[in-house]
Each structure stands twice: as C-alpha cells, then as structure tokens.
Design an enzyme around this catalytic site. Structure first.
Site, mmCIF file in Angstrom:
data_model
loop_
_atom_site.group_PDB
_atom_site.id
_atom_site.type_symbol
_atom_site.label_atom_id
_atom_site.label_comp_id
_atom_site.label_asym_id
_atom_site.label_seq_id
_atom_site.Cartn_x
_atom_site.Cartn_y
_atom_site.Cartn_z
ATOM 1 N N ASP A 1 7.184 -3.492 7.830
ATOM 2 C CA ASP A 1 8.540 -3.529 7.265
ATOM 3 C C ASP A 1 9.570 -3.532 8.385
ATOM 4 O O ASP A 1 9.428 -2.771 9.350
ATOM 5 C CB ASP A 1 8.757 -2.280 6.401
ATOM 6 C CG ASP A 1 7.704 -2.147 5.329
ATOM 7 O OD1 ASP A 1 7.725 -2.946 4.390
ATOM 8 O OD2 ASP A 1 6.830 -1.258 5.447
ATOM 9 N N LYS B 1 13.334 -5.886 5.000
ATOM 10 C CA LYS B 1 13.834 -4.824 4.119
ATOM 11 C C LYS B 1 15.360 -4.935 4.008
ATOM 12 O O LYS B 1 16.096 -4.053 4.456
ATOM 13 C CB LYS B 1 13.418 -3.458 4.694
ATOM 14 C CG LYS B 1 11.959 -3.109 4.433
ATOM 15 C CD LYS B 1 11.732 -2.757 2.969
ATOM 16 C CE LYS B 1 10.324 -2.254 2.703
ATOM 17 N NZ LYS B 1 9.962 -2.300 1.288
ATOM 18 N N GLU C 1 7.775 -7.926 6.200
ATOM 19 C CA GLU C 1 8.639 -7.741 5.031
ATOM 20 C C GLU C 1 10.057 -7.430 5.497
ATOM 21 O O GLU C 1 10.295 -6.415 6.167
ATOM 22 C CB GLU C 1 8.122 -6.609 4.124
ATOM 23 C CG GLU C 1 9.039 -6.497 2.915
ATOM 24 C CD GLU C 1 8.747 -5.362 1.958
ATOM 25 O OE1 GLU C 1 7.666 -4.748 2.028
ATOM 26 O OE2 GLU C 1 9.647 -5.086 1.136
ATOM 27 N N HIS D 1 -1.766 -2.571 5.122
ATOM 28 C CA HIS D 1 -0.423 -2.262 4.639
ATOM 29 C C HIS D 1 0.251 -1.178 5.497
ATOM 30 O O HIS D 1 -0.224 -0.049 5.542
ATOM 31 C CB HIS D 1 -0.543 -1.773 3.190
ATOM 32 C CG HIS D 1 0.747 -1.489 2.519
ATOM 33 N ND1 HIS D 1 1.043 -0.260 1.987
ATOM 34 C CD2 HIS D 1 1.820 -2.280 2.285
ATOM 35 C CE1 HIS D 1 2.242 -0.297 1.434
ATOM 36 N NE2 HIS D 1 2.736 -1.514 1.608
ATOM 37 N N ARG D 2 1.314 -1.549 6.182
ATOM 38 C CA ARG D 2 1.978 -0.665 7.158
ATOM 39 C C ARG D 2 0.988 -0.249 8.247
ATOM 40 O O ARG D 2 1.051 0.853 8.777
ATOM 41 C CB ARG D 2 2.596 0.569 6.482
ATOM 42 C CG ARG D 2 3.445 0.248 5.259
ATOM 43 C CD ARG D 2 4.055 1.495 4.621
ATOM 44 N NE ARG D 2 4.560 1.206 3.281
ATOM 45 C CZ ARG D 2 5.023 2.106 2.433
ATOM 46 N NH1 ARG D 2 5.088 3.373 2.792
ATOM 47 N NH2 ARG D 2 5.442 1.764 1.238
ATOM 48 N N GLU E 1 0.596 -5.895 7.435
ATOM 49 C CA GLU E 1 1.871 -5.974 6.724
ATOM 50 C C GLU E 1 2.754 -4.926 7.368
ATOM 51 O O GLU E 1 2.293 -3.815 7.647
ATOM 52 C CB GLU E 1 1.656 -5.662 5.240
ATOM 53 C CG GLU E 1 2.882 -5.865 4.363
ATOM 54 C CD GLU E 1 3.794 -4.653 4.223
ATOM 55 O OE1 GLU E 1 4.860 -4.790 3.623
ATOM 56 O OE2 GLU E 1 3.464 -3.549 4.720
ATOM 57 N N ASP F 1 -3.979 -0.116 2.115
ATOM 58 C CA ASP F 1 -3.765 0.957 3.095
ATOM 59 C C ASP F 1 -5.039 1.261 3.874
ATOM 60 O O ASP F 1 -4.991 1.925 4.906
ATOM 61 C CB ASP F 1 -3.347 2.257 2.374
ATOM 62 C CG ASP F 1 -2.015 2.135 1.659
ATOM 63 O OD1 ASP F 1 -1.138 1.407 2.152
ATOM 64 O OD2 ASP F 1 -1.856 2.778 0.598
ATOM 65 N N HIS G 1 9.733 1.580 7.209
ATOM 66 C CA HIS G 1 9.806 1.208 5.792
ATOM 67 C C HIS G 1 11.146 1.534 5.136
ATOM 68 O O HIS G 1 11.718 0.707 4.435
ATOM 69 C CB HIS G 1 8.677 1.902 5.026
ATOM 70 C CG HIS G 1 8.656 1.561 3.566
ATOM 71 N ND1 HIS G 1 9.381 2.268 2.627
ATOM 72 C CD2 HIS G 1 8.040 0.569 2.885
ATOM 73 C CE1 HIS G 1 9.189 1.734 1.435
ATOM 74 N NE2 HIS G 1 8.386 0.692 1.560
HETATM 75 O O1 G3P Z 1 4.377 -6.078 1.034
HETATM 76 C C1 G3P Z 1 3.893 -5.338 -0.016
HETATM 77 C C2 G3P Z 1 4.470 -3.966 -0.107
HETATM 78 O O2 G3P Z 1 4.587 -3.430 1.173
HETATM 79 C C3 G3P Z 1 5.815 -3.921 -0.783
HETATM 80 O O3 G3P Z 1 6.209 -2.634 -1.103
HETATM 81 O O4 G3P Z 1 7.416 -0.521 -0.789
HETATM 82 O O5 G3P Z 1 5.210 -0.787 0.270
HETATM 83 O O6 G3P Z 1 7.170 -2.017 1.144
HETATM 84 P P1 G3P Z 1 6.514 -1.452 -0.058
HETATM 85 CA CA CA Z 2 6.224 -3.371 2.775
#
Ligand code: G3P
Ligand code: CA
Length: 242
Positions: free
Chosen positions: A36, A111, A109, A7-8, A34, A229, A49
């Site tokens: 953004d 945004k 993702e 995640h990120r 993942e 994460d 993000h």
């Molecule tokens: O893709 C899942 C998650 O990243 C969505 O929430 O706020 O972390 O971008 P956020």
């Molecule tokens: Ca995200």
C-alpha cells in the site's frame, strides 16, 4: 498455475508493509507482493496501509503531516518488538531497489481513496519507469478514477480496480476502463463469475484469501492469483491441489 501474492508482504508472521515482510515473502516462495502506498508531507511515496501511522508504528498522526525524514524515526515493527529490531516504514523506492535482486511481481495499491494525494500517480509511474519495472507492476486502487488516470498516463502498465462489492459482469467494467484484471474481495460462491472473467480475458486476483478451503477452491477453478497474508501456507496447499 495460480500465482501467490503476499498481502502487505508475509504479514501473518511479520510486520505488515515492511522490508522484512517483503523479503520473507520472497524467501517463502511467493510469486508477488501486494503493498500500500501513501504520500508524506514532502511528497515522498511510502509503503504503509493506513492514512495515519498510529496502528502500525509507535508514532501518531497522518502520513501527510510528517516529512519523510521524520517518518523514518518510527518503528513499523513495534507490535513485533519482542522478536524484531526496529523496522522503519519503507519508501516505495527502497522496495524497487530491492526488486532488482529478484523476479517478483509487485501489486501497488494506491491509497488515494480517502486522501486525494495530488500527483501520486505521476510519481509512482515515473519511479516504475526509472527502475524499468513496467512489466512487473500491477497498479490497483479502490479509487477507480485513479486507475483510469494511471492508464491514461502509462498504458503500458497493468491496472486492476479493487472491488469490495460484487459487480454484474465485472469483465465488461474492467475492459471499459482498460484494466487487464480485477482484484475483488473474496466471497465463497464467486468462483463462476471469476471463471467467466478469466474466459473473457480479464485476470482475477481476489483478496484476502487465507482459509485452506478457499485457497483450494480458487486453485481448482484456475484463478489467476490469490492475495494472501500467508504465502507459505498458500504454496503448500497449491502443491497439493493446483
Ligand atoms: O489489494 C487487496 C487488499 O489489500 C485491499 O484491501 O484494506 O487490505 O488494503 P486492504
Ligand atoms: Ca492493500
């Protein structure tokens, strides 16, 4: 086997959404990333993000008010400055260029829920096609209109709506918008719904799963992937339970 998406990037130990976090995720053995995407004043796709650069860099203001060249001056790793040198905000193209050297899956993702960046879907899709990454990308967003639009212009690329609330029979909704998966916020107790989704042909990749017990539960129910994460820990636990 449940796949592990960082995640990120490997964001528990590295500045989120930076090349360093992505490279470390790959080194840790993650199956995917993942990240953004937002858009600059001059229409460049950048990996960050928030709509503003204040939280994650040493600059201020909206991404949409900075040119790409200007944004590159800021340090996206400034919170980690004791450990790392300057780490710029990456462009999506830089990430794709690097993906030539590995086999990772990339969950992009969009945004565009708060700022409706005009033309974002077209730009993302044309870059995916230019780098021939159609089979390695999943487009997700909380903006489901954007998910449907992405499918319409690129039905070959997998889409998955992000779900912050739990939906009744989410696989029916997913199929109605031609999404091959769902990316729900994880709460304990949703495992039965996840299982039914998978049995009905819809992939499930919950976010953001960091607790040992949650990872174990999701591996045991055969979840498609987890977005975490800490890919290193997630892999260690998968080795025990999957
Ligand atoms: O893709 C899942 C998650 O990243 C969505 O929430 O706020 O972390 O971008 P956020
Ligand atoms: Ca995200």
């Amino acid at each position: 086997m449940t796949l592990i998406f960082a995640h990120r990037g490997y964001s528990v130990l590295n500045p989120e959404n930076t090349m360093r976090a992505f490279m470390e995720a790959e080194r840790a053995g993650a199956d995917g990333l993942e990240l953004d995407v937002q858009m600059t004043k001059d229409g460049q796709l950048v990996v960050i993000h928030d709509e503003k650069i204040n939280r994650t860099t040493d600059g201020i203001g909206f991404v949409k008010d900075h040119t790409y060249k200007d944004l590159k001056k800021y340090n996206a790793g400034y919170k980690f400055k004791k450990w790392f040198q300057k780490t710029p905000i990456p462009s999506l193209e830089e990430v794709f260029e690097w993906m030539n050297s590995n086999r990772l899956i990339c969950n992009i993702e969009l945004k565009n829920g708060i700022i409706p960046y005009a033309g974002m879907e077209e730009k993302v899709i044309s870059l995916i096609r230019r780098y021939k990454l159609e089979k390695r990308i999943i487009i997700s967003s909380f903006n489901h209109y954007s998910i449907v639009y992405s499918y319409r212009i690129a039905p070959e690329i997998e889409t998955a709506p992000l779900l912050s609330e739990s939906l009744y029979m989410p696989w029916i909704y997913a199929k109605s918008i031609h999404a091959r998966g769902i990316h729900p916020k994880y709460y304990r107790g949703l495992e039965d719904v996840f299982k039914l989704s998978i049995e009905n042909g819809v992939a499930v990749r919950p976010y953001t799963v960091n607790k040992d017990a949650s990872l174990k539960r999701l591996y045991e129910m055969g979840c498609t992937a987890v977005i975490t994460d800490d890919p290193f820990k997630a892999i260690a636990i998968r080795n025990l339970y999957a």
